[in-house]
Design an enzyme around this catalytic site. Structure first.
Site, PDB file in Angstrom:
ATOM      1  N   ARG A  12       1.086  -1.115  -0.249  1.00 36.93           N
ATOM      2  CA  ARG A  12      -0.374  -0.187  -0.252  1.00 36.93           C
ATOM      3  C   ARG A  12       0.740   1.140  -0.166  1.00 36.93           C
ATOM      4  NH1 ARG A  12      -2.853   1.445   3.915  1.00 36.93           N
ATOM      5  NH2 ARG A  12      -2.585   0.001   6.270  1.00 36.93           N
ATOM      6  N   ASP A  88      -0.655   9.329  17.120  1.00 38.35           N
ATOM      7  CA  ASP A  88      -0.323  10.965  17.302  1.00 38.35           C
ATOM      8  C   ASP A  88      -1.260  10.943  18.680  1.00 38.35           C
ATOM      9  OD1 ASP A  88       0.976  10.633  15.331  1.00 38.35           O
ATOM     10  OD2 ASP A  88      -0.333  12.456  13.335  1.00 38.35           O
ATOM     11  N   GLN A 141       7.487  17.105  15.089  1.00 40.61           N
ATOM     12  CA  GLN A 141       5.917  17.383  15.096  1.00 40.61           C
ATOM     13  C   GLN A 141       5.103  17.531  16.253  1.00 40.61           C
ATOM     14  OE1 GLN A 141       4.112  18.876  13.543  1.00 40.61           O
ATOM     15  NE2 GLN A 141       3.932  18.232  12.054  1.00 40.61           N
ATOM     16  N   TYR A 147       6.719   9.029  17.216  1.00 40.99           N
ATOM     17  CA  TYR A 147       7.509   9.299  15.032  1.00 40.99           C
ATOM     18  C   TYR A 147       7.840   9.955  14.802  1.00 40.99           C
ATOM     19  CZ  TYR A 147       6.221   8.976  10.127  1.00 40.99           C
ATOM     20  OH  TYR A 147       6.440   9.046   8.977  1.00 40.99           O
TER      21      TYR A 147
END
Ligand code: NDP
Length: 240
Positions: A12, A88, A141, A147
């Site tokens: 994918r 997240d 982030q 992550y």
């Protein structure tokens, strides 16, 4: 005989584009996935590329899966460690489970994918490893402490592997994509996605094929002096 390329998460998104690009370039490709049998079956039907199911977070499964790939196709000479997930949450709400799931898949998953093929690469004096990191490993982030830690870790992995493998003609490089239009990014709420695109000087998301072409460049036989590098592919969003 064509070289065998293993692409984790190759059924994918970015991984699927990488698998296709390498097949078109003449490599013998094995694409792995975690559990989405439907997507994997559709991918094989469309491309003719064989898919294999195992969890990259589990060392024994990875080792056994790679042994199966090698029995089917021959020694793995190219590894693209692409499989990755997000879980997240702002740090004050991030659970230990969210932390560990991402570390186990994105970071330990790279160890589990490369380690079983490393000795063979050393013995045959050829290997090409590409790890798909992220812009968020370079700059951090919001809500992605887990992550970003894994993606920054990828850069340390390739720089170290590069030094250990160089004499054996093994290269290890990272690609840091910016935002690419895959399921992972399309899962972000539309408003957030619009604000992301507004921050990209190119004014658009990247295409998975744009990452795939960089992989093809790095895994070529004649790319042996490009080792320990990081390629940023982010529409000029961020430079390092
Ligand atoms: P997708 O969510 O579209 O696809 C993820 C692929 O990884 C699927 O094939 C999935 O299998 C597989 N996978 C997930 N977890 C595991 C696991 N534990 N074991 C084996 N396979 C697993 O992801 P993307 O294509 O968007 O991302 C690919 C890589 O690129 C990731 O490492 C991501 O962090 C990185 N990246 C992506 C960016 C983006 O904008 N999309 C930006 C920067 C980096 P299944 O189909 O069975 O679920």
């Amino acid at each position: 005989m064509s070289r065998v390329a293993l692409v984790t998460g190759g059924s994918r998104g970015i991984g699927a584009a990488i698998s296709k690009e390498l097949k078109e370039a003449g490599y013998s490709v094995a694409a792995t996935y975690a559990g989405n049998d439907e997507a994997a079956a559709a991918f094989t039907a469309e491309t003719g590329i064989k898919t294999y199911k195992w969890n990259v977070a589990d060392y024994d499964s990875s080792k056994a899966g790679i042994e199966q790939v090698e029995a089917d196709l021959g020694p793995v000479e190219i590894v693209v460690a692409n499989a990755g997930i997000t879980r997240d949450a702002p740090f004050h709400k991030m659970t230990p489970q969210q932390w560990h799931e991402v570390i186990d898949t994105n970071l330990t998953g790279v160890f589990n994918t490369v380690h079983p093929v490393w000795t063979g690469m050393r013995e045959r004096k050829f290997g090409r490893i590409v790890v798909i990191s992220s812009i968020n490993g370079q700059k951090g982030q919001f809500a992605q402490v887990n992550y970003a830690a894994t993606k920054a870790g990828d850069l340390g992995i390739v720089k170290s592997l590069a030094q250990e493998g160089a004499r054996a003609n093994i290269t290890a490089n990272a690609i840091c994509p910016g935002y690419i239009g895959t399921d992972m990014v399309m899962a972000v709420p539309e408003k957030v996605r619009e604000s992301i695109i507004a921050q990209i000087p190119a004014g658009r998301l990247g295409e998975p094929e744009e990452i795939a072409r960089a992989v093809k460049f790095l895994v070529a036989d004649d790319a042996g002096f490009i080792n320990g590098s990081t390629i940023s592919a982010n529409g000029a969003q961020f430079f390092v």
